[in-house]
Design an enzyme around this catalytic site. Structure first.
Site, short mmCIF file in Angstrom:
data_model
loop_
_atom_site.label_atom_id
_atom_site.label_comp_id
_atom_site.label_asym_id
_atom_site.label_seq_id
_atom_site.Cartn_x
_atom_site.Cartn_y
_atom_site.Cartn_z
N CYS A 224 0.80 -1.22 0.00
CA CYS A 224 0.00 0.00 0.00
C CYS A 224 0.83 1.27 0.00
O CYS A 224 0.30 2.36 -0.24
CB CYS A 224 -0.94 0.01 1.21
N HIS A 303 12.59 1.12 5.19
CA HIS A 303 12.36 -0.29 4.86
C HIS A 303 12.87 -1.14 6.03
O HIS A 303 14.05 -1.11 6.37
CB HIS A 303 13.12 -0.66 3.58
N HIS A 387 -1.92 19.84 7.15
CA HIS A 387 -2.79 18.74 6.76
C HIS A 387 -2.04 17.42 6.82
O HIS A 387 -0.84 17.36 6.53
CB HIS A 387 -3.33 18.96 5.34
N HIS A 391 -2.44 6.85 5.47
CA HIS A 391 -2.99 5.74 4.69
C HIS A 391 -4.22 5.15 5.37
O HIS A 391 -4.16 4.73 6.53
CB HIS A 391 -1.92 4.68 4.49
N HIS A 420 -14.26 5.45 5.28
CA HIS A 420 -15.70 5.23 5.36
C HIS A 420 -16.35 5.22 3.98
O HIS A 420 -17.18 4.35 3.68
CB HIS A 420 -16.33 6.34 6.22
N ASN A 424 -10.42 0.70 1.98
CA ASN A 424 -8.97 0.72 1.79
C ASN A 424 -8.68 0.52 0.30
O ASN A 424 -8.76 -0.59 -0.22
CB ASN A 424 -8.33 -0.40 2.62
#
Length: 496
Positions: A224, A303, A387, A391, A420, A424
């Site tokens: 993702c 990573h 802001h 994810h 919502h 995802n």
């Protein structure tokens, strides 16, 4: 006479204003130091008068050779500086795929299909509990093949979904920007779990008849967080190819990844992942600065794949019955928190004001040398960003980051509402969140945006953007018909 209690310092003094004063003093230290020096110098020159200043000027001996050499050195330094500094990377515009209402899967539909497909009642009950606590709404969407009973995950259906979401996003971006496909110099596509031959990037080249010398890349298996990896790759390519445009596509194809077994750690993706895609246009041409929305300031990649637990916490495998799926480890949140800690340690010095960096440093020294159990100081990233786009991997992810970074409900509103409304959507979720902020009319010139993505491997990547102009409320896009209904109250549990 009874002794009067001493006043409570914490209530008698507005500590908030003390901290604000400290931040202002540290962040503007050089300004506050230079202003008195400049004022003193100006007063001294004014006191001496023009005749004394002229006499002082005439007494200074100028050597032509020294002046020429000094000018040459200054010019040389300026040339080296301007040639070596990185090219600016502008985000001209972007577009997100807006699913058709025919693809929606209300809770009742999802659970009805699940009960008809799944033979194990305990697995059905488990997915019901997950969905009740997921934070997803009634309007999330799945591709057409997943509406069949049982789902029909053929290669043809997967390609059809890829064409639908990717081409729709690109068409919307072309409409927004007036971009001609022949002017695309770099193409980067990321999709973790669907990697056909020819590749998705080749599919785009074929559809839009892109140039034969285009630099195209297809990233897979990177989870993702791959959307920001694609931005990083495009940025690096734009540094070595002047006057270029880069098209970045982020998506996840859901059709071939429906899990048919009963392992609970592999049933979670069925409940959370939904269809989506985003197309982003980047440019390093300075003439695009006037029409671009954002400028990329920083991109930091972390990573943790060297650690076995982190490597296997999001893992594609087969269960004991031979059904392939994605297993999500119980250690996922702890590993994500560790990855985030490493990431913000790197990005903090790049973005935090000096006041926050000094507080963090002094607390660290205090813990090492004076009091080991001293509470660690968590930098206030609200001082660095207006802001936050976290994810939308699930309610637990958003909750954990809100707590760790001490963010308000408004700061994580874009992430919660995106989860919502769209579920995802993997790597494209960050762009749905950014579009939510724009749709609510909150993006102002000079605002800074922090995008944070997590992905298998395990990776935590973050990007910092600066808004170049006040963004007008979009009249189209994924939030076009529902922005006025949000934010909505999301209960802890939705009883099904």
């Amino acid at each position: 006479m009874p002794r009067q209690p001493s006043p409570d310092f914490s209530t008698s003094v507005k500590l908030k204003y003390v901290k604000l004063g400290y931040q202002y003093l540290v962040n503007h230290f050089l300004t506050l130091l230079l202003i008195p020096m400049i004022a003193t110098t100006a007063l001294e020159l004014f006191r001496r008068g023009p005749e004394e200043i002229s006499t002082l000027y005439d007494s200074i001996e100028f050597d032509v050779l020294h002046i020429t050499f000094s000018v040459f050195v200054i010019i040389f330094v300026l040339i080296v500086y301007f040639m070596s500094r990185p090219r600016p990377v502008y985000l001209v515009d972007y577009a997100c795929f807006k699913p058709s209402p025919s693809c929606r899967v209300p809770f009742a539909t999802f659970m009805e299909h699940t009960s008809m497909i799944c033979e194990d009642p305990k697995s059905v009950q488990f997915q019901t509990r997950i969905l009740e606590r997921s934070g997803l709404g009634e309007e999330t969407c799945l591709p057409p093949a997943n509406h069949y009973i049982p789902p029909n995950p053929t290669m043809e259906a997967a390609r059809a979904e890829a064409q639908l979401v990717i081409f729709s996003a690109i068409d919307d971006l072309i409409k927004k920007t007036g971009l001609q496909p022949k002017h695309i110099d770099i193409l980067v596509v990321n999709c973790s779990l669907f990697s056909p031959t020819p590749s998705l990037s080749a599919m785009i080249v074929n559809k839009y008849k892109l140039r034969s010398n285009i630099k195209s890349f297809n990233l897979s298996g990177m989870g993702c967080s791959a959307g920001l990896l694609s931005i990083d790759l495009a940025r690096d390519l734009l540094q070595v190819h002047p006057g270029s445009n880069a098209l970045v596509i982020s998506t996840e194809i859901i059709t071939p990844n429906f899990y048919k077994g009963n392992r609970r750690d592999m049933l979670l993706p069925n409940c959370l992942f939904r269809m989506g895609a985003a197309a982003v246009l980047l440019s390093n041409r300075r003439r695009d600065a006037s029409r671009a929305k954002y400028r990329l300031l920083h991109l930091v990649r972390t990573h943790k794949g060297a650690d076995d637990r982190a490597y296997r916490c999001v893992y594609q495998e087969e269960d004991s019955d031979g059904h392939c799926g994605i297993s999500l480890s119980k250690d996922l949140m702890a590993i994500a928190g560790d990855a985030l800690k490493s990431n913000i340690t790197t990005i903090g010095p790049l973005v935090l004001p000096m006041s926050e960096q000094l507080l963090f440093f002094f607390t660290l020294v205090g813990r090492k040398l004076i009091k080991p159990n001293l509470r660690p100081y968590i930098p206030d990233f609200k001082q660095a960003f207006e802001h936050f786009c976290i994810h939308a991997g699930g309610r637990a992810v958003i909750d954990e980051l809100q707590k760790s970074l001490q963010l308000s409900a408004e700061h994580v509103e874009a992430s919660r509402m995106t989860l919502h409304r769209f579920g995802n959507t993997s790597s494209s979720s960050l762009w749905y969140e950014l579009n939510y902020i724009e749709s609510k009319g909150r993006m102002r010139r000079g605002n800074r945006v922090w995008q944070i993505g997590f992905g298998s491997g395990f990776k935590c990547n973050s990007a910092v953007w600066k808004c170049l102009r006040t963004v007008k409320t979009p009249v189209d896009g994924p939030w076009e018909e529902c922005a006025d209904r949000y934010p909505v109250d999301i209960p802890e549990i939705v009883k099904l």
